[in-house]
Write a protein that holds these residues in place. Structure first.
Motif, PDB file in Angstrom:
ATOM      1  N   ASP A   1      57.280  24.263  55.630  1.00 27.64           N
ATOM      2  CA  ASP A   1      56.717  24.022  56.733  1.00 27.64           C
ATOM      3  C   ASP A   1      55.092  23.477  56.720  1.00 27.64           C
ATOM      4  N   GLU A   2      54.942  22.775  57.872  1.00 21.56           N
ATOM      5  CA  GLU A   2      53.577  22.595  57.848  1.00 21.56           C
ATOM      6  C   GLU A   2      52.721  23.673  57.973  1.00 21.56           C
ATOM      7  N   ASP A   3      51.645  23.578  56.849  1.00 21.92           N
ATOM      8  CA  ASP A   3      50.733  24.937  56.678  1.00 21.92           C
ATOM      9  C   ASP A   3      51.237  25.973  55.918  1.00 21.92           C
ATOM     10  N   GLU A   4      52.514  25.945  55.512  1.00 22.48           N
ATOM     11  CA  GLU A   4      53.284  26.797  54.501  1.00 22.48           C
ATOM     12  C   GLU A   4      52.436  26.673  53.119  1.00 22.48           C
ATOM     13  N   SER A   5      52.333  27.988  52.532  1.00 23.74           N
ATOM     14  CA  SER A   5      51.607  27.859  51.069  1.00 23.74           C
ATOM     15  C   SER A   5      52.425  28.353  50.211  1.00 23.74           C
ATOM     16  N   ILE A   6      52.083  27.650  48.954  1.00 22.52           N
ATOM     17  CA  ILE A   6      52.727  28.320  47.606  1.00 22.52           C
ATOM     18  C   ILE A   6      51.613  28.915  46.936  1.00 22.52           C
ATOM     19  N   TRP A   7      51.827  29.976  46.650  1.00 23.89           N
ATOM     20  CA  TRP A   7      50.801  30.852  45.841  1.00 23.89           C
ATOM     21  C   TRP A   7      51.024  30.697  44.301  1.00 23.89           C
ATOM     22  N   THR A   8      49.831  30.357  43.698  1.00 31.25           N
ATOM     23  CA  THR A   8      50.173  30.015  42.305  1.00 31.25           C
ATOM     24  C   THR A   8      49.084  30.615  41.250  1.00 31.25           C
ATOM     25  N   GLU A   9      48.315  31.356  41.779  1.00 32.59           N
ATOM     26  CA  GLU A   9      47.538  32.320  40.625  1.00 32.59           C
ATOM     27  C   GLU A   9      46.901  33.453  41.415  1.00 32.59           C
ATOM     28  N   SER A  10      46.507  34.310  40.867  1.00 35.13           N
ATOM     29  CA  SER A  10      45.836  35.565  41.179  1.00 35.13           C
ATOM     30  C   SER A  10      44.525  35.806  40.131  1.00 35.13           C
ATOM     31  N   SER A  11      43.202  36.000  40.539  1.00 40.13           N
ATOM     32  CA  SER A  11      42.386  36.623  39.557  1.00 40.13           C
ATOM     33  C   SER A  11      41.680  37.672  40.268  1.00 40.13           C
ATOM     34  N   HIS A  12      42.169  38.706  39.596  1.00 38.84           N
ATOM     35  CA  HIS A  12      41.511  40.056  40.267  1.00 38.84           C
ATOM     36  C   HIS A  12      40.296  40.293  39.670  1.00 38.84           C
ATOM     37  N   LYS A  13      39.322  41.019  40.411  1.00 39.61           N
ATOM     38  CA  LYS A  13      38.144  41.295  39.951  1.00 39.61           C
ATOM     39  C   LYS A  13      37.756  42.762  39.834  1.00 39.61           C
ATOM     40  N   TYR A  14      36.996  43.154  39.191  1.00 39.53           N
ATOM     41  CA  TYR A  14      37.172  44.594  38.581  1.00 39.53           C
ATOM     42  C   TYR A  14      35.712  45.064  39.137  1.00 39.53           C
ATOM     43  N   ARG A  15      35.872  46.684  39.074  1.00 35.89           N
ATOM     44  CA  ARG A  15      34.409  47.358  39.260  1.00 35.89           C
ATOM     45  C   ARG A  15      33.709  47.722  38.037  1.00 35.89           C
ATOM     46  N   MET A  16      32.571  48.051  37.762  1.00 38.50           N
ATOM     47  CA  MET A  16      31.894  48.659  36.665  1.00 38.50           C
ATOM     48  C   MET A  16      32.848  49.863  36.244  1.00 38.50           C
ATOM     49  N   GLY A  17      33.186  50.029  34.979  1.00 37.45           N
ATOM     50  CA  GLY A  17      33.690  51.282  34.766  1.00 37.45           C
ATOM     51  C   GLY A  17      35.405  50.967  34.938  1.00 37.45           C
ATOM     52  N   GLU A  18      35.758  50.111  35.563  1.00 40.64           N
ATOM     53  CA  GLU A  18      37.188  50.101  35.758  1.00 40.64           C
ATOM     54  C   GLU A  18      38.276  49.916  34.705  1.00 40.64           C
ATOM     55  N   ALA A  19      37.624  49.045  33.696  1.00 42.22           N
ATOM     56  CA  ALA A  19      38.403  48.562  32.709  1.00 42.22           C
ATOM     57  C   ALA A  19      38.634  49.843  31.611  1.00 42.22           C
ATOM     58  N   ALA A  20      37.601  50.684  31.604  1.00 43.43           N
ATOM     59  CA  ALA A  20      37.461  51.786  30.674  1.00 43.43           C
ATOM     60  C   ALA A  20      38.654  52.979  31.348  1.00 43.43           C
ATOM     61  N   GLU A  21      38.557  52.981  32.672  1.00 39.51           N
ATOM     62  CA  GLU A  21      39.730  53.919  33.274  1.00 39.51           C
ATOM     63  C   GLU A  21      40.764  53.413  33.008  1.00 39.51           C
ATOM     64  N   MET A  22      41.191  52.059  33.130  1.00 39.98           N
ATOM     65  CA  MET A  22      42.537  51.526  33.161  1.00 39.98           C
ATOM     66  C   MET A  22      42.893  51.783  31.473  1.00 39.98           C
ATOM     67  N   GLY A  23      41.728  51.676  30.448  1.00 39.14           N
ATOM     68  CA  GLY A  23      42.275  52.010  29.065  1.00 39.14           C
ATOM     69  C   GLY A  23      42.447  53.484  29.017  1.00 39.14           C
ATOM     70  N   SER A  24      42.079  54.396  29.745  1.00 40.85           N
ATOM     71  CA  SER A  24      42.333  55.727  29.432  1.00 40.85           C
ATOM     72  C   SER A  24      43.518  56.192  29.977  1.00 40.85           C
TER      73      SER A  24
END
Ligand code: SAM
Length: 322
Positions: A274-297
């Motif tokens: 349809d007109e204005d319908e979109s196809i979602w092609t990529e996400s780029s999540h952004k993180y908070r300080m310390g979030e990577a360490a939390e995911m790691g633990s």
């Protein structure tokens, strides 16, 4: 032929993935991994040098500045695997620092043949570094490398450029768990994560005024036309970058500018947009300080080091498998 294409064995997988994602109920999607054919990988390299896309320069600055310290904190000897290496330019700092203390084996893992070839050329010239590329998906490639590791060696896995942000948060954590399952205790993961920043600045990074990111996004449709005999009319789509505040991510979409019918012959697919319908092609999540360490633990790692760039909020996280 204008560009490198997938080997035949991958064509049916490509077609099946496109069929499934484009015909999903609700929001239509296309998997972001298909952005990286030869044209897409070249456009991504250009994105990395755009003034608006500070992410790659921040990642590179941290590696250049801290490579020796990062290497000092690693077990010895280590072999290096890189997930989605791209051209591998930034990895030079780590390999040079490592090669000062040992002969180093480096295994880039890539699904883009042209990116892999560029990486092998870029890094194959460093003294005392041996480069063996694996044209495989992330985990399959990592399993191959882990199975072939030399006796008594640890692995250092590089996952740079905040590529983890292309996964939904839950899937990203599941991915880290799968990486951990392949590793041994004491192996290391250097994980780059782009941190949340001013929304306008974030949006510009994915919607540059020169239109390079738009071309990168639209090339996905062009690739489907080339490789799966599709008939997307690229003039009838517009690139869009959106900030999703709930999920804390930039989403790239391709918006249909009119009601249109598309056929992808090798996927046996006809869709009406349809007109204005979109196809979602990529996400780029952004993180908070310390979030990577939390995911790691939560996924079997402890954080051994954290470095943050002063110009562009980006963090480098050294995680050790426990
Ligand atoms: C965002 S780019 C990052 C490239 C590089 N690491 C950097 O930091 O500039 C992601 C890279 O991962 C590769 N890639 C995407 N999905 C992949 C997958 N499932 N398995 C292996 N490589 C993949 C792409 O071809 C691309 O070169």
């Amino acid at each position: 032929m204008l560009t490198q294409t997938l080997p035949l064995r991958h064509v049916s997988e490509f077609a099946a993935d496109i069929r499934e994602s484009l015909t999903k109920s609700g929001q239509r999607e296309l998997p972001s991994k298909y952005l990286y054919d030869e044209v897409g990988s070249a456009l991504f390299e250009t994105i990395c040098v755009l003034p608006e896309y500070g992410l790659t320069r921040a990642d590179a600055r941290l590696l250049e500045k801290h490579a020796r310290e990062i290497v000092r904190r690693l077990p010895s000897p280590v072999q290096v695997a890189e997930l989605g290496s791209g051209s591998g330019k930034k990895t030079r700092w780590i390999l040079e620092a490592l090669s000062r203390r040992q002969k180093t084996f480096y295994y880039p893992i890539e699904i883009s043949p042209s990116a892999l070839a560029a990486c092998e050329k870029e890094l194959g010239q460093i003294d005392l570094v041996s480069v063996v590329g694996h044209e495989q998906p992330y985990l399959e490639g990592l399993r191959t490398v882990a199975e072939g590791r030399l006796h008594g060696n640890n692995l250092l896995v590089l996952f740079l450029g905040s590529t983890i942000g292309n996964f939904d948060r839950g899937a990203g954590e599941e991915f880290l768990r799968s990486v951990r399952a392949i590793l041994h205790e004491g192996d290391a993961l250097l994980l780059g994560t782009d941190l949340e920043k001013d929304i306008h600045q974030q949006l510009l990074a994915y919607d540059d005024p020169a239109g390079v990111t738009a071309a990168f996004n639209l090339n996905l449709l062009a690739r489907i036309n080339r490789e799966l005999r599709g008939d997307f009319d690229l003039k009838c789509f517009r690139h869009e970058a959106r900030w999703n505040a709930v999920e804390r991510r930039i989403e790239m979409h391709l918006r249909s500018t009119c009601r249109q019918h598309v056929e992808i012959r090798d996927a046996g697919l006809r869709v009406t947009l349809d007109e204005d319908e979109s196809i979602w092609t990529e996400s780029s999540h952004k993180y908070r300080m310390g979030e990577a360490a939390e995911m790691g633990s939560r996924t079997g790692f402890r954080c051994e080091g954290l470095w943050v760039d002063e110009e562009w909020a980006f963090s480098q996280n050294l995680l050790i498998a426990e």
